[in-house]
Scaffold this active site. Structure first.
Site, PDB file in Angstrom:
ATOM      1  N   HIS A 275       2.780  -6.725  -5.770  1.00  0.00           N
ATOM      2  CA  HIS A 275       4.222  -6.510  -5.622  1.00  0.00           C
ATOM      3  C   HIS A 275       4.504  -5.569  -4.432  1.00  0.00           C
ATOM      4  CE1 HIS A 275       8.341  -5.936  -7.461  1.00  0.00           C
ATOM      5  NE2 HIS A 275       8.281  -4.870  -6.670  1.00  0.00           N
ATOM      6  N   GLU A 276       3.837  -4.426  -4.410  1.00  0.00           N
ATOM      7  CA  GLU A 276       4.069  -3.461  -3.323  1.00  0.00           C
ATOM      8  C   GLU A 276       3.566  -4.012  -1.983  1.00  0.00           C
ATOM      9  OE1 GLU A 276       6.068  -1.030  -3.662  1.00  0.00           O
ATOM     10  OE2 GLU A 276       6.166  -1.218  -5.840  1.00  0.00           O
TER      11      GLU A 276
ATOM     12  N   ASP B  37      14.837  -4.041  -7.681  1.00  0.00           N
ATOM     13  CA  ASP B  37      14.886  -4.724  -6.384  1.00  0.00           C
ATOM     14  C   ASP B  37      16.019  -5.746  -6.364  1.00  0.00           C
ATOM     15  OD1 ASP B  37      12.614  -3.377  -5.603  1.00  0.00           O
ATOM     16  OD2 ASP B  37      11.266  -4.985  -6.226  1.00  0.00           O
TER      17      ASP B  37
HETATM   18 ZN    ZN Z   1       9.765  -3.690  -5.829  1.00  0.00          ZN
END
Ligand code: ZN
Length: 294
Positions: free
Chosen positions: A110-111, A186
């Site tokens: 994800h990062e 997000d």
């Molecule tokens: Zn994120």
């Protein structure tokens, strides 16, 4: 509001948040009396603390001094300031919480997804550090290092910001069969920005140069209850469609960039799982070598 009633004050002086140069000067003031090691670069700290007010910067250095004292040192190191930044800026880094290997893997990809987009898109980034150490409610974070503070945001940069926000989810989809709830912040951020582009900044041709966002009167309690939309169904539908179109286009862009950089994504996630936190140098080096796909 009582103090600001007409007739009480005839002048208002707005003190904005300091810019990068201002922050550096403020850091110098609060660094007085705190022995700093030679490697400490106040200019760089100023660059990473966009949005910090003077009091936040003071707090940052005080926290760093506490960390140095805890470590039994009589001077501050860059490391103390980085740790303090995470505490002050993002919420205390929780190294102790037990997280499953699966969770770590998802967070790493994800990062890495966010980080690749920061790096590739021209007006955002560069990436200063990427971490999968849980902080507050987030599983990890990707921290950009903006080169300068801008007074105005541009349409192009806002679209890139939205694209970066979606990068975490896109990376999860690329790699795993399932998706997680981890991208909720997000998605919220991306939606908020897309909506502002359409209803506040006149950046959608289909909706036009009209302000449809009357949220300035939020001081009134019960606003939501009494809030009436100042436009009809047709406009509401057009706004919804435009917001969705912006998000969809940014999503497609994020997907394209991440697919093109799949080997970097894998290498970045692998490095994160090993080291938990990687620096700008380590991250950028991933783009320079060819990688064997995992
Ligand atoms: Zn994120």
């Amino acid at each position: 509001p009582a103090i600001l009633r007409p007739g009480r004050f005839d002048r208002k002086v707005v003190v904005g948040r300091p810019d990068v140069q201002g922050r550096e000067e403020i850091l110098k003031v609060h660094a007085k009396g705190k022995p700093l090691s030679e490697e400490i670069d106040l200019k760089q700290i100023a660059q990473t603390t966009a949005g910090f007010a003077g009091a936040d910067l003071e707090n940052l250095l005080n926290e760093a001094a506490i960390l140095a004292a805890k470590a039994g040192r009589l001077f501050l190191k860059q490391e103390d300031i980085q740790k303090a930044f995470i505490k002050v800026g993002i919420g205390a880094e929780k190294k102790s919480r037990v997280i499953s290997e699966k969770e770590r893997r998802i967070t790493a990809f994800h990062e890495a997804g966010h980080a690749i987009l920061f790096h590739v898109l021209p007006d955002v980034g560069p990436v200063y550090s990427v971490s999968i150490i849980p902080t507050g409610s987030a599983g990890g974070y990707t921290m950009p290092l903006p080169e300068k503070d801008e007074m105005f945001n541009t349409k192009g940069k806002m679209l890139q910001d939205i694209t970066v926000s979606l990068g975490g989810r896109v990376a999860e989809e690329e790699v795993f069969d399932d998706i997680t709830t981890g991208a909720s912040q997000d998605i919220k951020q991306a939606t908020k920005m897309a909506k502002a582009m359409v209803t506040r900044y006149g950046m959608s041709e289909n909706v036009g140069l009209i302000c449809y966002d009357n949220d300035d009167d939020e001081v009134f309690i019960g606003r939501d209850l009494a809030h009436t939309r100042g436009y009809g169904e047709g406009v509401a539908t057009a706004i919804d469609q435009e917001v969705k179109r912006i998000i969809d286009e940014c999503y497609a862009k994020a997907r394209q960039i991440i697919t093109e950089n799949r080997s970097v994504l894998d290498a970045c996630a692998k490095l994160l799982l090993e080291k938990e936190k990687i620096s700008q140098k380590e991250f950028e080096a991933l783009f320079e070598t060819d990688h064997v796909v995992l």
